[in-house]
Write an enzyme that holds these catalytic residues in place. Sequence first.
Site, mmCIF file in Angstrom:
data_model
loop_
_atom_site.group_PDB
_atom_site.id
_atom_site.type_symbol
_atom_site.label_atom_id
_atom_site.label_comp_id
_atom_site.label_asym_id
_atom_site.label_seq_id
_atom_site.Cartn_x
_atom_site.Cartn_y
_atom_site.Cartn_z
ATOM 1 N N CYS A 272 0.767 -1.176 -0.046
ATOM 2 C CA CYS A 272 0.013 0.001 0.053
ATOM 3 C C CYS A 272 0.893 1.251 -0.069
ATOM 4 O O CYS A 272 1.448 1.747 0.818
ATOM 5 C CB CYS A 272 -0.991 0.147 1.227
ATOM 6 S SG CYS A 272 -1.940 1.338 1.404
ATOM 7 N N CYS B 141 -0.508 3.868 2.091
ATOM 8 C CA CYS B 141 -0.234 3.871 3.577
ATOM 9 C C CYS B 141 1.084 4.130 4.150
ATOM 10 O O CYS B 141 1.150 4.695 4.924
ATOM 11 C CB CYS B 141 -0.687 2.188 3.956
ATOM 12 S SG CYS B 141 -2.265 1.749 3.411
ATOM 13 N N ASP B 142 2.040 3.864 3.127
ATOM 14 C CA ASP B 142 3.266 3.589 3.579
ATOM 15 C C ASP B 142 4.350 4.570 2.993
ATOM 16 O O ASP B 142 5.630 4.790 3.406
ATOM 17 C CB ASP B 142 4.051 2.270 3.635
ATOM 18 C CG ASP B 142 3.121 1.529 4.424
ATOM 19 O OD1 ASP B 142 2.843 1.792 5.708
ATOM 20 O OD2 ASP B 142 2.979 0.190 4.177
#
Length: 307
Positions: free
Chosen positions: A134, A137-138
């Site tokens: 992701c 997300c990261d």
Amino acid sequence: MEHFKCLIIGSGPAGYTAAIYAGRANLAPVLYSGMQPGGQLTITTDIENFPGQPEPVNGFELMEQMRQQAERYGADIRNGSVTAVDFSHAPYSITIDGENTVQADTVIIATGASAKYLGLPDEQKYAGAGVSACATCDGFFYRKKTVAVVGGGDSACEEASYLSHLASKVYLVVRKPYLRASKIMQERVASAPNIEILYEHEVRGLYGERFVEGAHLVHHTPEGDCKVDLPIDGLFLAIGHHPNTEVFRPWLDTDEAGYIVTIPGTPRTKVPGVFAAGDVADPHYRQAITAAAAGCQAAIEAERYLG
């Protein structure tokens, strides 16, 4: 034991839309949100193709709006994941988090699909230490660093484009000699000066002390395979998804990839009163709007089934 007219499993656009329609039909739906409340769209940045949104909308915000709309019409949205079901007879039994069992007259399955991994031991070794599925997300953790994205479809190109605004360098590792992505996504990747596409490459492993420091690649050439070590700080997987159907397979028909088989043109499964909507039953389109449409259909079918 709690007994519901309509139980919805999953909380992406299919689940939330089903809850909106079931709530408006006075079915008092109960929805269990699963491991990822809001589904895959909560880890998507800008959604540009959802009708009624002339400007790009953040995926998390769109799912939050759907959740609020469902609650407005009486949906009871709960945390929890379904760990077992019994579809042998109605009312159907559903076990939540391995502990609590509830019953429902109709069930709408909207559990979606999850990201695939390469299956390398190093993916587990470096989980949370340089391996991610992701980018949104990261990606923040890789500002001004070097990363690689694995995949050649729309998802991979979208991840690479997103990361190109954060990382100093992005490699797109593609197993085939071409991209499968749509033309517009290919153009976005081509226009990013810090994205480099590595065609006919495969990731075979990772290396690093505590965190990922590089990837072991194999480059397929006409002269033979060449081993290449690529220094990177992070590896992002974007190679597709698998449907979250394991718990339902003893009771429902699935195709060779695990997607729930429905009666053509409907969300009905082979079990009366059990419906499937969204990516869990759609290996072809996998769009937010088609998932939402399927959720609408499932709720209407549930209402008709209940009479």
